[in-house]
Design a protein around this motif. Sequence first.
Motif, mmCIF file in Angstrom:
data_model
loop_
_atom_site.group_PDB
_atom_site.id
_atom_site.type_symbol
_atom_site.label_atom_id
_atom_site.label_comp_id
_atom_site.label_asym_id
_atom_site.label_seq_id
_atom_site.Cartn_x
_atom_site.Cartn_y
_atom_site.Cartn_z
ATOM 1 N N PHE A 1 -30.217 -37.516 -23.210
ATOM 2 C CA PHE A 1 -31.584 -37.494 -23.748
ATOM 3 C C PHE A 1 -32.471 -38.362 -22.870
ATOM 4 O O PHE A 1 -32.138 -39.515 -22.591
ATOM 5 C CB PHE A 1 -31.610 -38.058 -25.183
ATOM 6 C CG PHE A 1 -30.999 -37.137 -26.191
ATOM 7 C CD1 PHE A 1 -31.786 -36.211 -26.853
ATOM 8 C CD2 PHE A 1 -29.645 -37.202 -26.464
ATOM 9 C CE1 PHE A 1 -31.222 -35.346 -27.788
ATOM 10 C CE2 PHE A 1 -29.072 -36.337 -27.398
ATOM 11 C CZ PHE A 1 -29.863 -35.418 -28.063
ATOM 12 N N GLU A 2 -33.596 -37.797 -22.446
ATOM 13 C CA GLU A 2 -34.565 -38.560 -21.657
ATOM 14 C C GLU A 2 -35.956 -38.002 -21.980
ATOM 15 O O GLU A 2 -36.151 -36.793 -21.990
ATOM 16 C CB GLU A 2 -34.249 -38.425 -20.158
ATOM 17 C CG GLU A 2 -35.269 -39.053 -19.231
ATOM 18 C CD GLU A 2 -35.582 -40.525 -19.538
ATOM 19 O OE1 GLU A 2 -34.676 -41.354 -19.504
ATOM 20 O OE2 GLU A 2 -36.770 -40.818 -19.822
ATOM 21 N N VAL A 3 -36.914 -38.927 -22.230
ATOM 22 C CA VAL A 3 -38.256 -38.481 -22.631
ATOM 23 C C VAL A 3 -39.228 -38.347 -21.453
ATOM 24 O O VAL A 3 -40.270 -37.718 -21.591
ATOM 25 C CB VAL A 3 -38.884 -39.442 -23.678
ATOM 26 C CG1 VAL A 3 -38.199 -39.303 -25.015
ATOM 27 C CG2 VAL A 3 -38.844 -40.887 -23.202
ATOM 28 N N PHE A 4 -38.885 -38.926 -20.299
ATOM 29 C CA PHE A 4 -39.838 -38.972 -19.187
ATOM 30 C C PHE A 4 -39.546 -37.806 -18.233
ATOM 31 O O PHE A 4 -38.527 -37.798 -17.523
ATOM 32 C CB PHE A 4 -39.685 -40.329 -18.479
ATOM 33 C CG PHE A 4 -40.683 -40.587 -17.407
ATOM 34 C CD1 PHE A 4 -42.047 -40.441 -17.625
ATOM 35 C CD2 PHE A 4 -40.265 -41.011 -16.146
ATOM 36 C CE1 PHE A 4 -42.967 -40.698 -16.626
ATOM 37 C CE2 PHE A 4 -41.179 -41.275 -15.138
ATOM 38 C CZ PHE A 4 -42.530 -41.108 -15.385
ATOM 39 N N SER B 1 -31.328 -41.532 -19.993
ATOM 40 C CA SER B 1 -30.550 -41.292 -18.765
ATOM 41 C C SER B 1 -31.376 -41.503 -17.502
ATOM 42 O O SER B 1 -30.818 -41.489 -16.403
ATOM 43 C CB SER B 1 -29.956 -39.884 -18.791
ATOM 44 O OG SER B 1 -30.938 -38.940 -19.156
ATOM 45 N N GLU C 1 -25.604 -39.532 -23.799
ATOM 46 C CA GLU C 1 -26.303 -40.662 -23.183
ATOM 47 C C GLU C 1 -27.753 -40.645 -23.659
ATOM 48 O O GLU C 1 -28.407 -39.597 -23.660
ATOM 49 C CB GLU C 1 -26.279 -40.603 -21.650
ATOM 50 C CG GLU C 1 -27.071 -41.793 -21.084
ATOM 51 C CD GLU C 1 -26.972 -42.032 -19.577
ATOM 52 O OE1 GLU C 1 -26.680 -41.081 -18.830
ATOM 53 O OE2 GLU C 1 -27.201 -43.187 -19.170
ATOM 54 N N PHE D 1 -27.467 -47.333 -21.543
ATOM 55 C CA PHE D 1 -27.492 -48.293 -20.439
ATOM 56 C C PHE D 1 -28.936 -48.616 -20.074
ATOM 57 O O PHE D 1 -29.658 -47.729 -19.607
ATOM 58 C CB PHE D 1 -26.769 -47.712 -19.215
ATOM 59 C CG PHE D 1 -25.343 -47.303 -19.480
ATOM 60 C CD1 PHE D 1 -24.497 -48.099 -20.256
ATOM 61 C CD2 PHE D 1 -24.838 -46.120 -18.950
ATOM 62 C CE1 PHE D 1 -23.182 -47.725 -20.494
ATOM 63 C CE2 PHE D 1 -23.524 -45.733 -19.179
ATOM 64 C CZ PHE D 1 -22.696 -46.530 -19.958
ATOM 65 N N ASP E 1 -36.547 -37.661 -27.860
ATOM 66 C CA ASP E 1 -36.102 -38.980 -28.299
ATOM 67 C C ASP E 1 -34.627 -38.913 -28.706
ATOM 68 O O ASP E 1 -34.253 -38.182 -29.631
ATOM 69 C CB ASP E 1 -36.980 -39.386 -29.496
ATOM 70 C CG ASP E 1 -36.559 -40.712 -30.108
ATOM 71 O OD1 ASP E 1 -35.511 -41.265 -29.724
ATOM 72 O OD2 ASP E 1 -37.287 -41.185 -30.991
ATOM 73 N N GLY E 2 -33.814 -39.698 -28.016
ATOM 74 C CA GLY E 2 -32.378 -39.634 -28.242
ATOM 75 C C GLY E 2 -31.941 -40.193 -29.581
ATOM 76 O O GLY E 2 -30.889 -39.800 -30.104
ATOM 77 N N ALA E 3 -32.732 -41.117 -30.137
ATOM 78 C CA ALA E 3 -32.344 -41.664 -31.443
ATOM 79 C C ALA E 3 -32.446 -40.551 -32.488
ATOM 80 O O ALA E 3 -31.545 -40.356 -33.314
ATOM 81 C CB ALA E 3 -33.234 -42.845 -31.807
ATOM 82 N N ALA F 1 -31.407 -48.917 -21.844
ATOM 83 C CA ALA F 1 -32.085 -47.722 -22.367
ATOM 84 C C ALA F 1 -33.485 -47.960 -22.872
ATOM 85 O O ALA F 1 -34.251 -47.017 -22.931
ATOM 86 C CB ALA F 1 -31.256 -47.091 -23.468
ATOM 87 N N ASP F 2 -33.847 -49.173 -23.267
ATOM 88 C CA ASP F 2 -35.246 -49.259 -23.676
ATOM 89 C C ASP F 2 -35.885 -50.551 -23.229
ATOM 90 O O ASP F 2 -35.222 -51.538 -22.943
ATOM 91 C CB ASP F 2 -35.437 -48.947 -25.168
ATOM 92 C CG ASP F 2 -34.926 -50.010 -26.090
ATOM 93 O OD1 ASP F 2 -35.688 -50.917 -26.411
ATOM 94 O OD2 ASP F 2 -33.758 -49.899 -26.499
#
Length: 220
Positions: free
Chosen positions: A74-77, A53, A50, A122, A102-104, A124-125
């Motif tokens: 993956f979540e950056v926050f 998330s 994901e 979902f 960064d999930g990408a 996601a950005d």
Amino acid sequence: MNESQMRSWDRYRDRFVVDVPRGSLSTSVADGADVDWAQEFGRAAPLIVEIGSGAGDSLAPMAAARPDANVVAFEVFEPAVASTLGRLGREGLENVRVVVADGAQGLEKLFDDGSVTELWTFFADPWHKKRHHKRRLVGQDFADVVVAKLAPAGLWRLATDWEDYALWMREHLDAHPGLVNVHDGWAPRLAERPVTKYEAKGLAAGRRVYDLTYRRADAA
Ligand SMILES: C[S@@+](CC[C@H](N)C(=O)[O-])C[C@H]1O[C@@H](n2cnc3c(N)ncnc32)[C@H](O)[C@@H]1O
């Protein structure tokens, strides 16, 4: 982070967060980074990824519904990650790991080609405005990466509450030779995908939610 998030972070970080080598930015993933997922999870199992998330509102129930899969989020926050960790810990979920990056980049660098059975993006950005289209996660380049990483018949599930972005997804992904739109149009809402706080805000503001599901084309 608030106090409860700090407590969750301290208590569960080591159990759920997978550290990865960084590039020049704190959320980037270094070239050549590698993770042995079977070792991280203590078992080999189908991999679900994901990206974005958030607080884990979809991640936790959807991972609980797929106990036979290893789920990497993956979540950056960081505050959102901390909330996720609290939830994973409270609910005793063993089949989830979180990467604060960064999930990408993570998808591209940390997974073997043909190894991901499902990708979830979902809401996601935040780049729903036309002028921000270059920053959007979904586009030709990212779709190329997704196609490379998906396992045969692997699925990419997407949702957005921005019509312009939804149409953009259709425009780029319907035309991608490596992907097949499973429903030949919008997908029915996935039963296991809960209405998250973020989605509820969009609905309250009168926006429609668009779901999409693509499958890796056989020839890919
Ligand atoms: C609008 S929230 C939605 C969260 C969640 N999917 C939900 O439905 O409640 C989007 C989240 O994606 C994260 N995000 C956006 N792009 C990302 C990326 N490339 N890698 C990791 N996280 C990302 C943001 O930090 C934010 O927490």
